[in-house]
Design a protein around this motif. Structure first.
Motif, PDB file in Angstrom:
ATOM      1  N   ILE A   1       5.790  12.240  -1.586  1.00 41.85           N
ATOM      2  CA  ILE A   1       5.310  13.599  -1.340  1.00 41.85           C
ATOM      3  C   ILE A   1       5.845  14.483  -2.456  1.00 41.85           C
ATOM      4  O   ILE A   1       7.042  14.525  -2.704  1.00 41.85           O
ATOM      5  CB  ILE A   1       5.785  14.100   0.035  1.00 41.85           C
ATOM      6  CG1 ILE A   1       5.288  13.122   1.108  1.00 41.85           C
ATOM      7  CG2 ILE A   1       5.270  15.503   0.306  1.00 41.85           C
ATOM      8  CD1 ILE A   1       5.853  13.364   2.478  1.00 41.85           C
ATOM      9  N   SER A   2       4.940  15.145  -3.142  1.00 43.88           N
ATOM     10  CA  SER A   2       5.335  15.886  -4.335  1.00 43.88           C
ATOM     11  C   SER A   2       4.575  17.197  -4.412  1.00 43.88           C
ATOM     12  O   SER A   2       3.473  17.309  -3.872  1.00 43.88           O
ATOM     13  CB  SER A   2       5.020  15.023  -5.565  1.00 43.88           C
ATOM     14  OG  SER A   2       5.124  15.774  -6.741  1.00 43.88           O
ATOM     15  N   ILE A   3       5.177  18.199  -5.100  1.00 48.74           N
ATOM     16  CA  ILE A   3       4.385  19.415  -5.330  1.00 48.74           C
ATOM     17  C   ILE A   3       3.487  19.230  -6.557  1.00 48.74           C
ATOM     18  O   ILE A   3       2.601  20.024  -6.819  1.00 48.74           O
ATOM     19  CB  ILE A   3       5.271  20.685  -5.516  1.00 48.74           C
ATOM     20  CG1 ILE A   3       6.308  20.447  -6.600  1.00 48.74           C
ATOM     21  CG2 ILE A   3       5.929  21.099  -4.223  1.00 48.74           C
ATOM     22  CD1 ILE A   3       6.931  21.748  -7.072  1.00 48.74           C
ATOM     23  N   GLN A   4       3.730  18.137  -7.285  1.00 49.45           N
ATOM     24  CA  GLN A   4       2.868  17.831  -8.439  1.00 49.45           C
ATOM     25  C   GLN A   4       1.466  17.453  -7.961  1.00 49.45           C
ATOM     26  O   GLN A   4       1.307  16.918  -6.876  1.00 49.45           O
ATOM     27  CB  GLN A   4       3.418  16.624  -9.212  1.00 49.45           C
ATOM     28  CG  GLN A   4       4.844  16.761  -9.662  1.00 49.45           C
ATOM     29  CD  GLN A   4       4.976  17.707 -10.815  1.00 49.45           C
ATOM     30  OE1 GLN A   4       4.073  17.842 -11.614  1.00 49.45           O
ATOM     31  NE2 GLN A   4       6.100  18.408 -10.873  1.00 49.45           N
ATOM     32  N   GLU A   5       0.471  17.712  -8.848  1.00 53.94           N
ATOM     33  CA  GLU A   5      -0.890  17.285  -8.532  1.00 53.94           C
ATOM     34  C   GLU A   5      -1.001  15.769  -8.638  1.00 53.94           C
ATOM     35  O   GLU A   5      -0.211  15.134  -9.327  1.00 53.94           O
ATOM     36  CB  GLU A   5      -1.871  17.867  -9.553  1.00 53.94           C
ATOM     37  CG  GLU A   5      -2.266  19.285  -9.271  1.00 53.94           C
ATOM     38  CD  GLU A   5      -3.322  19.737 -10.266  1.00 53.94           C
ATOM     39  OE1 GLU A   5      -4.036  18.881 -10.837  1.00 53.94           O
ATOM     40  OE2 GLU A   5      -3.411  20.953 -10.474  1.00 53.94           O
TER      41      GLU A   5
ATOM     42  N   LEU B   1       0.840  -1.187   0.000  1.00 49.90           N
ATOM     43  CA  LEU B   1       0.000   0.000   0.000  1.00 49.90           C
ATOM     44  C   LEU B   1       0.881   1.244   0.000  1.00 49.90           C
ATOM     45  O   LEU B   1       1.720   1.428   0.877  1.00 49.90           O
ATOM     46  CB  LEU B   1      -0.883  -0.017   1.259  1.00 49.90           C
ATOM     47  CG  LEU B   1      -1.758   1.206   1.505  1.00 49.90           C
ATOM     48  CD1 LEU B   1      -2.845   1.303   0.458  1.00 49.90           C
ATOM     49  CD2 LEU B   1      -2.360   1.140   2.904  1.00 49.90           C
ATOM     50  N   ASN B   2       0.683   2.094  -0.999  1.00 51.09           N
ATOM     51  CA  ASN B   2       1.454   3.337  -1.097  1.00 51.09           C
ATOM     52  C   ASN B   2       0.515   4.528  -1.204  1.00 51.09           C
ATOM     53  O   ASN B   2      -0.675   4.368  -1.473  1.00 51.09           O
ATOM     54  CB  ASN B   2       2.348   3.308  -2.338  1.00 51.09           C
ATOM     55  CG  ASN B   2       3.483   2.309  -2.198  1.00 51.09           C
ATOM     56  OD1 ASN B   2       3.809   1.888  -1.088  1.00 51.09           O
ATOM     57  ND2 ASN B   2       4.064   1.930  -3.313  1.00 51.09           N
ATOM     58  N   ALA B   3       1.079   5.720  -1.023  1.00 53.06           N
ATOM     59  CA  ALA B   3       0.258   6.917  -1.200  1.00 53.06           C
ATOM     60  C   ALA B   3       1.042   7.996  -1.907  1.00 53.06           C
ATOM     61  O   ALA B   3       2.241   8.186  -1.654  1.00 53.06           O
ATOM     62  CB  ALA B   3      -0.239   7.428   0.144  1.00 53.06           C
ATOM     63  N   PHE B   4       0.357   8.665  -2.814  1.00 54.43           N
ATOM     64  CA  PHE B   4       0.916   9.829  -3.478  1.00 54.43           C
ATOM     65  C   PHE B   4       0.263  11.038  -2.824  1.00 54.43           C
ATOM     66  O   PHE B   4      -0.952  11.137  -2.758  1.00 54.43           O
ATOM     67  CB  PHE B   4       0.577   9.775  -4.975  1.00 54.43           C
ATOM     68  CG  PHE B   4       1.180  10.896  -5.781  1.00 54.43           C
ATOM     69  CD1 PHE B   4       2.345  10.693  -6.510  1.00 54.43           C
ATOM     70  CD2 PHE B   4       0.570  12.143  -5.832  1.00 54.43           C
ATOM     71  CE1 PHE B   4       2.902  11.720  -7.269  1.00 54.43           C
ATOM     72  CE2 PHE B   4       1.126  13.174  -6.585  1.00 54.43           C
ATOM     73  CZ  PHE B   4       2.291  12.956  -7.303  1.00 54.43           C
ATOM     74  N   VAL B   5       1.099  11.938  -2.312  1.00 53.35           N
ATOM     75  CA  VAL B   5       0.564  13.082  -1.581  1.00 53.35           C
ATOM     76  C   VAL B   5       1.058  14.355  -2.235  1.00 53.35           C
ATOM     77  O   VAL B   5       2.256  14.533  -2.452  1.00 53.35           O
ATOM     78  CB  VAL B   5       1.019  13.042  -0.101  1.00 53.35           C
ATOM     79  CG1 VAL B   5       0.574  14.288   0.639  1.00 53.35           C
ATOM     80  CG2 VAL B   5       0.472  11.789   0.580  1.00 53.35           C
ATOM     81  N   SER B   6       0.138  15.219  -2.558  1.00 57.37           N
ATOM     82  CA  SER B   6       0.502  16.486  -3.176  1.00 57.37           C
ATOM     83  C   SER B   6       0.436  17.586  -2.118  1.00 57.37           C
ATOM     84  O   SER B   6      -0.566  17.737  -1.423  1.00 57.37           O
ATOM     85  CB  SER B   6      -0.464  16.745  -4.326  1.00 57.37           C
ATOM     86  OG  SER B   6      -0.352  18.062  -4.749  1.00 57.37           O
ATOM     87  N   SER B   7       1.551  18.320  -1.987  1.00 59.53           N
ATOM     88  CA  SER B   7       1.599  19.364  -0.963  1.00 59.53           C
ATOM     89  C   SER B   7       2.491  20.499  -1.445  1.00 59.53           C
ATOM     90  O   SER B   7       3.518  20.267  -2.074  1.00 59.53           O
ATOM     91  CB  SER B   7       2.159  18.788   0.332  1.00 59.53           C
ATOM     92  OG  SER B   7       2.469  19.836   1.228  1.00 59.53           O
ATOM     93  N   LYS B   8       2.085  21.726  -1.167  1.00 60.98           N
ATOM     94  CA  LYS B   8       2.907  22.872  -1.553  1.00 60.98           C
ATOM     95  C   LYS B   8       3.954  23.166  -0.483  1.00 60.98           C
ATOM     96  O   LYS B   8       4.845  23.964  -0.686  1.00 60.98           O
ATOM     97  CB  LYS B   8       2.031  24.096  -1.789  1.00 60.98           C
ATOM     98  CG  LYS B   8       1.292  24.030  -3.102  1.00 60.98           C
ATOM     99  CD  LYS B   8       0.469  25.285  -3.320  1.00 60.98           C
ATOM    100  CE  LYS B   8      -0.712  25.009  -4.204  1.00 60.98           C
ATOM    101  NZ  LYS B   8      -1.728  24.113  -3.577  1.00 60.98           N
ATOM    102  N   SER B   9       3.817  22.529   0.654  1.00 63.73           N
ATOM    103  CA  SER B   9       4.721  22.814   1.757  1.00 63.73           C
ATOM    104  C   SER B   9       5.985  21.964   1.648  1.00 63.73           C
ATOM    105  O   SER B   9       5.923  20.798   1.283  1.00 63.73           O
ATOM    106  CB  SER B   9       4.004  22.505   3.066  1.00 63.73           C
ATOM    107  OG  SER B   9       4.936  22.338   4.094  1.00 63.73           O
ATOM    108  N   ASP B  10       7.152  22.541   1.964  1.00 61.55           N
ATOM    109  CA  ASP B  10       8.341  21.690   1.991  1.00 61.55           C
ATOM    110  C   ASP B  10       8.625  21.214   3.416  1.00 61.55           C
ATOM    111  O   ASP B  10       9.623  20.597   3.699  1.00 61.55           O
ATOM    112  CB  ASP B  10       9.561  22.385   1.353  1.00 61.55           C
ATOM    113  CG  ASP B  10       9.772  23.772   1.918  1.00 61.55           C
ATOM    114  OD1 ASP B  10       9.148  24.094   2.950  1.00 61.55           O
ATOM    115  OD2 ASP B  10      10.553  24.539   1.327  1.00 61.55           O
ATOM    116  N   GLU B  11       7.700  21.535   4.308  1.00 64.41           N
ATOM    117  CA  GLU B  11       7.837  21.113   5.709  1.00 64.41           C
ATOM    118  C   GLU B  11       7.343  19.676   5.900  1.00 64.41           C
ATOM    119  O   GLU B  11       7.742  18.998   6.839  1.00 64.41           O
ATOM    120  CB  GLU B  11       6.949  21.990   6.614  1.00 64.41           C
ATOM    121  CG  GLU B  11       7.191  23.466   6.487  1.00 64.41           C
ATOM    122  CD  GLU B  11       8.345  23.898   7.361  1.00 64.41           C
ATOM    123  OE1 GLU B  11       8.172  23.870   8.587  1.00 64.41           O
ATOM    124  OE2 GLU B  11       9.419  24.217   6.811  1.00 64.41           O
TER     125      GLU B  11
END
Lengths: 508, 84
Positions: free
Chosen positions: A481-485, A446-456
């Motif tokens: 964790i990516s800034i991509q949608e 099980l994996n997850a792709f997470v889009s976030s604008k934060s680099d924290e």
């Protein structure tokens, strides 16, 4: 054909006659936005004027009138005008993009397209190209024609709705007059709609939610407060409208109630006696806020879909309110089965896919192959397969478990990908999330792709957050964790398949 | 006692976006899903190789590997026994 009819009302024209008869009992009841109002008598006159503009329907082919206009008393009259002519109305959402709407229109081939000043410009080219008549609601004749019974009185198709399909092409849902009649009958009964009520119509007419707002109000003699597109998205305007028009019954998706809760602050709306919500799970925190804002209201959680209309409802208790809310109990006229994975019915307590059958369900999709796929057969009787997994508890109350296409089993533990995504998205630094199963290795992971604008944001934050909300087995092994949608399909839904097949660069 | 290679291993193997020094010693590795049942076996294999420990069958309980603190205590106590 899913629906088999043996009801009092079988034709579209007869459904209109019934509504008209009821409406004439309260000719002064009003339908209105914040700026434009008309009473039932005026709306019936307008409906006849509009109906006279429609062509005679004589063929055995089901005819439709498409309506793409902002919500207004005239738009309501256009819907009644179509029904009066014994023709189905096909409401289109003006907020949808032009191409989507003209594609739908090309497929539908309506006899007339009804528009208003705000939408006309978008369809002039299409109307010329297709040779379809545009009827503009601001350019109607004044004189009420004599009533003639249209020859289209034989048609039973009454409404055509479009719902998003997993392929990206909208599915056309065909709804017959008896379905609308049975539904309005249930609502008028269940919440005792009468002439002292005013129902706030929040959903666009293109959604099945509007059947309640329109037909139950008209049949019950209640006023209708129409929230147009701009009002519907504006919390303070909605609160103002409820106060101004003395709204007693609210009906919408929970997201619209969130707007109200944010805008209301310390305001209470004691005159509201019933709050109905449907379409998505109601967050517990929001529900508690709403109970403060509507101190006298009966809260009802409704479950249904475009294909069947409402099938389950739950009267929410003010004390010991469960969270999440159950779907509750079936409507009186609904038959249902829980089917396990081997297509054997589950008796008593247990879990399975919900199959329903009711007088309010669609005749079918316009695409017969799709209808066949959505139909489950049991003892020679056709049921609509909802695709929802539900659980029946020891008291016979039904609970939502998840969509059957998002539930996966990993190491024997059942996991709902939607639930993981919903929890990830609740994290303040997460914009979007998609959970998926990577089957490329020896064991499924099980994996997850997470889009976030934060680099924290890092994986430990997410893990600590999920740990409080999900069983350990539902916590993804890897987080990208990516800034991509999140990759989407043409329908705007997260596309897990692209992630699963690693068509997307999942490296941070 | 602190074992830098343990942190590096956990970071590389289970939480690649977290620097070894940022893994807090009391973080629950099991509840957070960082180390699952398969992960515990990998971790034990690492401990056996890296620190020359002999892990007995009744020490395969995931609870003993719940945090870096616990694992470090285990390494220390086992190495002391070997030294004696």
């Amino acid at each position: 054909m899913l629906l088999q009819t043996n009801f009092q009302i079988s034709k579209t024209r007869a459904f209109y006659e019934l509504l008209r008869e009821e409406m004439l009992k309260t000719p002064d009841a009003e339908v209105g936005t914040m700026t434009e109002k008309a009473n039932f008598a005026e709306i019936l006159d307008l409906a006849e004027i509009i109906c006279a503009e429609f062509p005679e329907v004589s063929s055995d082919r089901d005819e439709t009138i498409a309506i793409c206009a902002e919500k207004s008393p005239k738009t309501v009259a256009a819907i009644l005008g179509a029904l009066s002519g014994g023709i189905a109305y096909a409401p289109l959402d003006p907020t949808h993009p032009d191409t989507r709407l003209t594609n739908i229109l090309d497929d539908l081939g309506p006899a007339v397209l009804v528009v208003d000043d705000s939408t006309r410009g978008r369809f002039e080219v299409w109307a010329r190209r297709s040779g379809t008549r545009l009827l503009t609601l601001s350019e109607l004749p004044d004189r009420v024609p004599e009533r003639v019974v249209a020859s289209g009185a034989r048609q039973s198709l009454a409404a055509v709705l479009h719902t998003s399909g997993s392929t990206g092409k909208p599915k056309r849902v065909l709804i017959e007059a008896p379905a609308l009649d049975a539904f309005q009958g249930w609502i008028v009964d269940e919440i005792s709609i009468d002439i002292d009520d005013c129902i706030l119509s929040h959903a666009p007419f293109a959604f099945d939610l509007s059947f309640l707002d329109l037909f139950a109000s008209l049949a019950g003699g209640a006023c209708i407060a129409l929230a147009d597109t701009r009002t519907a998205r504006n919390g303070p305007k909605l609160v103002h409208m409820m106060q101004e028009q003395n709204v007693t019954v609210w009906h919408s998706a929970p997201s619209a109630l969130k707007l109200v809760a944010e805008a209301a602050r310390d305001i209470t709306l004691p005159q509201v006696r019933c709050v109905l919500f449907a379409g998505e799970p109601m967050p517990g925190r929001l529900l508690r806020q709403l109970m403060g804002i509507f101190p006298n209201a009966r809260f009802i959680n409704i479950y249904g879909c475009t294909e069947t209309n409402d099938t389950f409802f739950y009267d929410v208790p003010r004390l010991d309110t469960p969270d999440p809310l159950p779907l509750g109990r079936k409507l009186p006229y609904v038959d249902f089965i829980l089917m396990d994975r081997t297509e054997q019915p589950v008796e008593g307590e247990g879990e399975g896919e919900l199959w329903v059958r009711c007088p309010t369900m669609m005749r079918g999709y316009s695409d017969q192959e799709l209808t066949a796929k959505a139909t489950g057969w049991r003892d020679g009787i056709g049921y609509y397969r909802t695709g929802d997994m539900v659980r029946r508890d020891d008291k016979g109350v039904v609970h939502f478990v998840g969509r059957n296409d998002t539930i996966v089993k990993l190491s024997g533990v059942r996991i709902d990908l939607n639930e993981i995504e919903a929890n990830l998205q609740a994290h303040p630094l997460v914009d979007e999330a998609a959970a998926y199963v990577d089957k490329s290795g020896e064991t499924a992971v099980l994996n997850a792709f997470v889009s976030s604008k934060s680099d924290e944001l890092n994986s430990i934050d997410l893990r600590l957050y999920l740990m409080k909300r999900l069983p350990t087995a539902a916590i993804p092994r890897k987080f990208m964790i990516s800034i991509q949608e999140v990759p989407k399909n043409s329908n705007g839904k997260a596309c897990r398949r692209m992630l699963e097949q690693q068509l997307v660069d999942t490296h941070p | 006692m602190s074992y830098p290679s343990l942190r590096s291993f956990i970071s590389e193997e289970f939480a690649p976006d977290i620097a070894p020094e940022n893994l807090s010693a009391d973080l629950d590795l099991i509840e957070t899903g960082i180390v699952d049942s398969l992960g515990v076996l990998k971790l034990i294999a690492f401990l056996e190789g890296e620190f020359d420990l002999n892990i007995t069958p009744d020490e395969l309980d995931a609870d003993l590997y719940r945090s870096i603190d616990l694992i470090e205590t285990m390494i220390t106590s086992k190495q002391m026994k070997v030294a004696v």
